[in-house]
Scaffold this active site. Sequence first.
Site, PDB file in Angstrom:
ATOM      1  CE  LYS A  35     -11.707  -6.483  15.542  1.00 44.45           C
ATOM      2  NZ  LYS A  35     -10.651  -6.198  16.431  1.00 44.45           N
ATOM      3  NE  ARG A  36     -11.816  -4.101  10.584  1.00 40.17           N
ATOM      4  CZ  ARG A  36     -10.704  -4.611  11.084  1.00 40.17           C
ATOM      5  NH1 ARG A  36     -10.446  -5.899  10.961  1.00 40.17           N
ATOM      6  NH2 ARG A  36      -9.837  -3.840  11.699  1.00 40.17           N
ATOM      7  CB  THR A 145      -7.751 -12.782  16.708  1.00 41.79           C
ATOM      8  OG1 THR A 145      -6.743 -13.357  17.542  1.00 41.79           O
ATOM      9  CG2 THR A 145      -9.022 -13.586  16.847  1.00 41.79           C
ATOM     10  N   GLY A 146      -4.996 -12.024  14.666  1.00 39.90           N
ATOM     11  CA  GLY A 146      -4.043 -10.984  14.276  1.00 39.90           C
ATOM     12  C   GLY A 146      -3.500 -10.154  15.418  1.00 39.90           C
ATOM     13  CB  SER A 147      -1.104  -7.937  15.759  1.00 36.40           C
ATOM     14  OG  SER A 147      -0.922  -7.378  14.471  1.00 36.40           O
ATOM     15  N   GLY A 182       8.645   5.958  15.893  1.00 37.67           N
ATOM     16  CA  GLY A 182       8.976   4.608  15.445  1.00 37.67           C
ATOM     17  C   GLY A 182       9.354   4.593  13.972  1.00 37.67           C
ATOM     18  CB  ALA A 183      12.493   4.802  12.226  1.00 38.67           C
ATOM     19  CG  ASP A 314       0.183 -10.380  12.776  1.00 42.41           C
ATOM     20  OD1 ASP A 314       0.872 -10.967  11.920  1.00 42.41           O
ATOM     21  OD2 ASP A 314      -0.242  -9.212  12.633  1.00 42.41           O
ATOM     22  CG  HIS A 446      19.329  -5.973 -22.029  1.00 48.71           C
ATOM     23  ND1 HIS A 446      19.941  -5.304 -20.992  1.00 48.71           N
ATOM     24  CD2 HIS A 446      19.441  -5.178 -23.128  1.00 48.71           C
ATOM     25  CE1 HIS A 446      20.418  -4.160 -21.444  1.00 48.71           C
ATOM     26  NE2 HIS A 446      20.133  -4.049 -22.737  1.00 48.71           N
TER      27      HIS A 446
END
Length: 472
Positions: A35-36, A145-147, A182-183, A314, A446
Amino acid sequence: MPECYDLIVIGAGPGGYVAAIRAAQLGKKVVCIDKRAALGGTCLNIGCIPSKALLDSSELYSVARNRFARHGIQAKEVNLDLPTMLKRKDGVVKSLVDGLAYLFQKNGIQIVTGLAKVEAPGRVAVKKPDGTTIHLEGDAILLATGSEPAAVPTLPYDGTNIVSSTEALAFDKVPAQLIVVGAGYIGLELGSVWARLGAKVTVLELLPRILPGMDTEIATLVQKSLTRQGMKFHLETKVLDATVQGGQVVVRTQHQGQNSEFQGDKVLVAVGRKPCTAGLGLTELGVTIKERTGRVQVDEAYQTTVPGIYAIGDLIDGPMLAHKAHEEGIAFAEKLAGKAGHVNYGAIPGVVYIWPEVATVGLTEEQVKETGKPYRVGRFPFQASGRAIAMDETEGIAKVIADQATDRLLGVHIFGPRASDLIAEAVMAIEFSASAEDIARICHAHPTLSEGLADAARAAYSGKAINVYLDR
Ligand code: NAI
């Protein structure tokens, strides 16, 4: 006659674009619809990449202001130029979007911009931005289409004061008071960005802990660290409602039966994401969508309940992470081409790009406990790392969990500098079913931070680390 393809990919995010490229490499004729106009999906346009650009810029700003002096660098005046910071972020996105367009062109992948709807197996309609509709035909259709951000009904998005991550990537000035609901990944990452740039950040979380799903010991260290950095946390806090007046939001909450109010100029809601299945025509076609989670049901070849229609990323079960979608894109394309694509879901890392970073792979200590099997834990504090001391980055630990009987690695959790890079070794070790002793016996350069992981592994298998004295 509609154009005919071997594969129609819907969605050009890290699942879809990767599947398209891999399928094209394997000789398939591919079209990818989004869509983009800009390829790359949420991750590249309004997610992982722009947020990392701001995380890196804001961390540099914070280091310049707060830590240069310890290194003997005197910067008389360090000022924030937010428009330039945002412009740089947009430039980062643009260069990667352009890079993807180049890759599509080189791989002969057709790009179509518009909203796709699956009309039937093998047939997709695309409504283009100019209002016209075209039809495409293909042997296979991949849904990628993801989330999109989930909403809190009592805190509806208004795009100005109550916003999702998309708007929080482009505030035109630093909010004086930012309330984050939301954390999780997004709340902590974007909360960190604006806290470093000067906002007073208050995080409201429903559960009694931050970063649910992550190892509790690590999450506790993270909360302490972010609190020291100035962020405030209110756990077990339920949002009742919000009112917006004169550019200020008042959020009413409840904690253990007690009501409180929090006032801020912006509220970022980051309470998870939900799969984007609406408008694709899936239920009409008989594609099963799980009622509880909204995720599309697929089999081992990522085929939905309708033959010829596939889904990844997703949209399907598993963590909503770009690199998980990426792996599925490759596995899907390889299986479609008759090869043996495979994703090891037990070895998918998770990274929270706050500072210090959090990176994790495998089981948490709580999950290992639930299995009932005896296990051993080795820890290494970065305070004991020569490189970390030289860098002035000594906060955090590497934690290795191994099966007590076999020493097989079960989980690795790192909270520390550059954890996002350090975790790659642990992912590889888990992928190869390595033991903690295997990691400990690999020669680590190291002085590097990676020695910390080796010592944590040594502590797990033998009870002794070289650079820390463990009294047991
Ligand atoms: P999340 O699932 O990581 O965290 C959501 C948080 O909100 C949880 O702690 C949850 O308990 C809390 N919550 C849920 N409802 C609530 C309510 N009504 N009030 C208060 N707290 C509430 O989701 P987030 O941060 O929105 O991220 C979405 C997805 O995007 C995640 O699945 C993550 O995997 C992905 N992501 C990954 C990133 C990365 O890999 N670094 C960065 C950003 C996002």
